[in-house]
Design a protein around this motif. Structure first.
Motif, short mmCIF file in Angstrom:
data_model
loop_
_atom_site.label_atom_id
_atom_site.label_comp_id
_atom_site.label_asym_id
_atom_site.label_seq_id
_atom_site.Cartn_x
_atom_site.Cartn_y
_atom_site.Cartn_z
N GLY A 98 0.82 -1.23 -0.05
CA GLY A 98 -0.23 0.10 -0.05
C GLY A 98 0.93 1.24 -0.03
N SER A 99 2.02 1.14 0.38
CA SER A 99 2.80 2.30 0.83
C SER A 99 3.23 2.87 -0.76
CB SER A 99 4.24 2.10 1.48
OG SER A 99 5.01 1.15 0.83
N LEU A 100 3.08 1.98 -1.74
CA LEU A 100 3.51 2.10 -3.03
C LEU A 100 2.43 2.84 -3.87
CD1 LEU A 100 5.68 -0.87 -3.71
CD2 LEU A 100 6.44 1.34 -2.87
N GLY A 101 1.20 2.89 -3.55
CA GLY A 101 0.02 3.35 -4.31
C GLY A 101 0.06 4.52 -4.86
N ASP A 102 0.80 5.53 -4.22
CA ASP A 102 0.63 6.74 -4.86
C ASP A 102 1.79 7.25 -5.70
OD1 ASP A 102 2.27 6.85 -2.40
OD2 ASP A 102 1.64 9.01 -1.95
N LEU A 103 2.59 6.25 -5.81
CA LEU A 103 4.03 6.62 -6.66
C LEU A 103 3.74 7.03 -8.03
CD1 LEU A 103 6.56 3.80 -5.38
CD2 LEU A 103 6.03 6.23 -4.41
N GLY A 104 2.52 6.59 -8.53
CA GLY A 104 2.13 6.99 -9.75
C GLY A 104 1.74 8.42 -9.85
N THR A 105 1.41 9.13 -9.06
CA THR A 105 1.53 10.69 -8.93
C THR A 105 2.65 11.21 -8.58
OG1 THR A 105 -0.96 10.07 -8.57
CG2 THR A 105 -0.14 12.62 -8.07
N PHE A 106 3.21 10.58 -7.43
CA PHE A 106 4.25 11.28 -6.65
C PHE A 106 5.66 11.48 -7.70
CE2 PHE A 106 8.24 11.18 -4.39
CZ PHE A 106 8.06 12.55 -3.37
N ILE A 107 6.01 10.53 -8.32
CA ILE A 107 7.39 10.16 -9.25
C ILE A 107 7.23 11.21 -10.36
CG2 ILE A 107 8.69 8.76 -10.51
CD1 ILE A 107 8.16 6.48 -8.35
N PRO A 108 6.16 11.00 -11.27
CA PRO A 108 6.27 12.18 -12.48
C PRO A 108 6.27 13.40 -12.08
CG PRO A 108 4.57 10.06 -12.39
CD PRO A 108 4.82 10.04 -11.08
N LEU A 109 5.57 13.87 -10.98
CA LEU A 109 5.42 15.35 -10.80
C LEU A 109 6.81 15.78 -10.16
CD1 LEU A 109 1.93 16.00 -9.39
CD2 LEU A 109 2.87 16.68 -11.51
N LEU A 214 -11.18 10.25 -12.33
CA LEU A 214 -11.08 10.24 -13.83
C LEU A 214 -9.87 10.91 -14.29
CD1 LEU A 214 -14.94 10.55 -14.50
CD2 LEU A 214 -13.58 8.56 -14.65
N ARG A 215 -9.55 12.21 -13.40
CA ARG A 215 -8.39 12.84 -14.18
C ARG A 215 -7.09 12.02 -13.88
NH1 ARG A 215 -7.54 18.73 -12.20
NH2 ARG A 215 -5.41 18.37 -13.29
N LEU A 216 -6.85 11.45 -12.75
CA LEU A 216 -5.98 10.60 -12.59
C LEU A 216 -5.61 9.54 -13.51
CD1 LEU A 216 -5.57 10.52 -8.55
CD2 LEU A 216 -4.38 11.84 -10.13
N ALA A 217 -6.77 8.82 -13.72
CA ALA A 217 -6.80 7.75 -14.68
C ALA A 217 -6.46 8.21 -15.94
CB ALA A 217 -8.20 6.93 -14.38
N SER A 218 -7.12 9.15 -16.37
CA SER A 218 -6.96 9.71 -17.67
C SER A 218 -5.48 10.12 -18.01
CB SER A 218 -7.87 10.73 -18.11
OG SER A 218 -7.56 11.92 -17.23
N LYS A 219 -4.95 10.69 -16.97
CA LYS A 219 -3.60 11.23 -17.05
C LYS A 219 -2.79 9.85 -17.20
CE LYS A 219 0.27 13.72 -14.89
NZ LYS A 219 1.29 12.78 -15.24
N GLY A 220 -2.93 8.78 -16.45
CA GLY A 220 -2.23 7.62 -16.74
C GLY A 220 -2.19 7.02 -18.14
N ILE A 221 -3.51 6.85 -18.54
CA ILE A 221 -3.74 6.38 -19.91
C ILE A 221 -2.75 7.35 -21.07
CG2 ILE A 221 -5.33 5.99 -21.71
CD1 ILE A 221 -7.21 5.33 -19.32
N ARG A 222 -3.12 8.59 -20.91
CA ARG A 222 -2.31 9.46 -21.98
C ARG A 222 -0.79 9.27 -21.77
NH1 ARG A 222 -5.97 13.21 -19.93
NH2 ARG A 222 -4.26 14.34 -18.58
N ASP A 223 -0.37 8.92 -20.55
CA ASP A 223 1.11 8.82 -20.37
C ASP A 223 1.44 7.59 -21.26
OD1 ASP A 223 1.29 11.05 -18.88
OD2 ASP A 223 1.53 10.22 -17.02
N VAL A 224 0.87 6.64 -21.04
CA VAL A 224 1.10 5.36 -21.65
C VAL A 224 0.79 5.49 -23.18
CG1 VAL A 224 0.26 2.92 -21.90
CG2 VAL A 224 0.44 3.98 -19.74
N GLN A 225 -0.28 6.37 -23.64
CA GLN A 225 -0.22 6.40 -24.92
C GLN A 225 0.67 7.14 -25.85
OE1 GLN A 225 -3.53 9.19 -25.92
NE2 GLN A 225 -3.87 8.33 -28.07
N LEU A 525 4.24 2.96 -14.03
CA LEU A 525 3.63 4.03 -13.29
C LEU A 525 2.67 4.48 -13.84
CD1 LEU A 525 7.05 6.12 -13.02
CD2 LEU A 525 6.19 4.68 -11.44
N GLY A 526 2.38 4.46 -15.15
CA GLY A 526 0.79 5.06 -15.72
C GLY A 526 -0.05 3.96 -15.15
#
Length: 635
Positions: A98-109, A214-225, A525-526
């Motif tokens: 669980g400690s790694l759950g917010d790395l998808g937001t923390f690391i890119p920014l 939805l913004r977080l999920a869409s950002k992850g999808i756009r990064d993968v795209q 990360l995405g």
């Protein structure tokens, strides 16, 4: 508007000595409306009610000395010792995952800000880790620490006023964090945050969570795209594979959990009926620990499952018997451990965060090991060499304060107030019902786990004290809390572990921290960001249905009262679909504006307007005015 108006109480309940001072004990927190007793948790509950002060001594010196003793170094040490013991007991794979759950937001920014020289990475990591540890000790929930998104977005995209550089510079980012922290601290200390919470209806909060998710999920999808389909470890193909594996790991395993419940019930009955195992079970009772809220992996003290009895019996058998065990059983156990991630019916949830992070770390290690001189990575890796405490106010001028306030604080303050304080408290209230304070639940509060005042003080002090020392502007976020909860975190242990890792990375790899974080594949990360966003969406939808059920119940009681008053002449029915349609429209308008305009405060304002015009906002406001006038006449 929320149904509960801001309380004018002069009593508060302080849940931890780390975020508050005894001076705040007499300031209105809205926690108690009756002037009842207040408690301060410092390892044990210390009542500060009127009865306690009356029984101790009539003079003020004894009562003040008791309050001071509650915040003495000895009491604080006892509190820290108690929390440390709890963290050691709660240190499980689920908390680590669980400690790694917010790395998808923390690391890119964080990496993006460090690349553009908007922050110094080593101090930013160090103070973010310190903030994680402090919040993990202060609250027993996985309260994340994330960069302030609006300030980060302005720093990376907008053009600062009067500057030819793109975005805010490092000094303006620092001043924006300080001013935002001061504003949030002022709202919390003066109890104005309760006024904001009273004005914003709960359906708008649900829409905020859905929209931000939805913004977080869409950002992850756009990064993968943006990635290629193949040709390396960081590609769309790897992202699709991670997504499929994550769905396999995160699916609800009702059969496995039901089987585990039956096994535990059988083990408990056997242990209660037979006495031969009591001595053996009592020997290892101290090694059993309680696990997370709502999970079915807890075990009562002194009771062992069948597998544990077999393991314990094997441990106490003679050495000759233990040496006669075939080596194939040992190999099979090792194989089972290695293949645990492929078990379709696990007895405990898969630590998805650990799986994804290990997979990303493996790809990052391969990338750095095979990187050539033209790869763009700063190699070889260097140990130490980067200061973790700097003077970020060295070159700050009046222009930086103006830019930080106009372009950083003004767009960030609504987001911090709504998402980092009101929404995150409401989310914790819904995710951890067993941790609710009964005194706050009885008053129909939506912040009975972590109060809005505590979070406001935490965000304010975090930025006021640490931004001048090199920290980036940080806050608590509902998306990070939802992500950590989805990956298995249930206690503050998860953020303590994450904070220790951040501090270790900043101290020992500060000079190469940017290289290490930058090497983690975006494909992994995405997907982590998508999972965190969808968890927040699901929580918001669940809260919306709870709001609908609560409003239907209120309307049903009102209809029964009207029918009883009219002696059964008028039958009033509650239209459940109309209630659902009305609340869903308010939440969906809020979420739709957030997704379309990428502005959280625009969505909150739009949802509030719809609530006032289309919903029950005007009726609630008129009722509140009439109630105030009635109270004035009675007084």
């Amino acid at each position: 508007m929320n149904n509960s108006s801001p309380s004018n109480s002069t009593n508060c309940s302080l849940s931890t000595p780390l975020l508050h001072h005894p001076h705040f004990a007499n300031m209105g927190d809205g926690n108690n409306g009756t002037g009842a007793s207040s408690s301060i948790e410092v390892g044990e509950t210390l009542p500060l009610s009127k009865s306690t002060s009356a029984s101790s001594a009539p003079d003020e010196s004894s009562s003040s000395s008791s309050i001071c003793s509650a915040y003495s170094p000895i009491s604080t040490f006892r509190f820290l010792k108690k929390r440390t013991r709890e963290h050691i007991q709660n240190c499980t794979l689920a908390e680590l995952s669980g400690s790694l759950g917010d790395l998808g937001t923390f690391i890119p920014l964080t990496v993006a800000l460090a690349r553009e020289r908007k922050i110094a990475l080593a101090p930013a990591l160090f103070w973010a880790g310190v903030s994680n540890v402090v919040t993990g000790y202060a609250w027993d929930v996985p309260m994340c620490v994330q960069p302030m998104k609006s300030i980060a977005a302005v720093a990376l995209t907008d053009v600062a006023a009067g500057s030819t550089n793109s975005g805010l510079d490092a000094q303006s980012v620092t001043t924006a964090g300080i001013l935002t922290g001061a504003a949030v601290l002022l709202l919390g200390v003066t109890n104005l945050m309760e006024v904001v919470n009273w004005i914003v209806p709960l359906t708008v909060v649900c829409g905020l969570q859905i929209g931000v998710g939805l913004r977080l999920a869409s950002k992850g999808i756009r990064d993968v795209q943006k990635l290629p389909w193949g040709g390396g470890y960081d590609c769309i193909g790897v992202a699709i594979g991670c997504a499929l594996l994550s769905m396999f790991w995160l699916r609800d395993n009702e059969n496995g959990m039901a089987k585990k419940k039956r096994e535990q019930r059988t083990d408990n009955e056997d242990c209660n009926s037979g006495g031969c195992e009591r001595g053996l079970s009592g020997t290892v009772a101290n090694s059993t620990t309680a696990s997370s809220d709502g999970d079915d992996n807890t075990m009562e003290m002194g009771k062992l499952s069948n597998n544990q009895r077999l393991d314990t019996a094997a441990a106490v058998q003679s050495p000759s018997q233990s040496h006669n065990q075939p080596t194939s059983s040992v190999c099979s156990r090792i194989f089972q451990r290695l293949c645990c991630c492929l078990n379709p019916f696990p007895k405990t949830p898969h630590p998805v965060g650990i799986y994804l992070f290990l997979l990303g770390s493996l790809f990052a290690a391969i990338t750095l090991a095979t990187a050539g001189p033209d790869s763009g990575y700063d190699l070889p890796l260097r140990f130490f060499g980067a200061p973790v405490i700097i003077n970020a106010m060295k070159d700050v001028t009046a222009i930086h304060w103006r830019q930080g306030f106009l372009q950083g604080t003004l767009p960030q303050l609504p987001l911090t107030t709504l998402n980092s304080v009101i929404s995150v408290c409401c989310l914790a209230h819904n995710l951890y019902p067993k941790k609710r304070d009964p005194t706050l639940v009885s008053k129909d509060r939506t912040d009975s786990v972590v109060t809005r005042r505590e979070v406001s003080v935490s965000v304010g002090l975090m930025n006021l004290l640490l931004c001048p020392l090199g920290s980036m502007p940080n806050c608590h976020g509902a998306g990070g809390l939802a992500g950590q909860h989805r990956f298995g975190a249930r206690h503050g242990t998860s953020v303590v572990l994450l904070g220790m890792c951040k501090v270790f990375l900043a101290v020992f790899f500060g000079a190469s921290a940017l290289t290490l974080l930058d090497a983690l594949p975006v494909a992994v990360l995405g997907i982590m960001l998508v999972i965190a966003g969808l968890e927040l969406v699901g929580t918001g939808v669940g809260m919306l249905f709870d709001c609908v059920a609560k409003e239907k119940e209120q309307k049903r009681k009102l209809a029964e009262e009207m029918e009883a008053a009219s002696a059964g002449e008028v039958a009033v029915e509650v239209n459940g679909k109309a209630v659902l349609r009305k609340n869903a429209l308010i939440s969906m308008v809020t979420a739709g504006v957030i997704v379309a305009l990428q502005k959280t405060h625009y969505g909150a304002i739009s949802g509030w307007v719809v609530h006032m015009v289309y919903g029950d906002g005007v009726r609630q406001f008129v009722s509140w005015v009439k109630e105030r006038r009635r109270r004035g006449r009675d007084e």
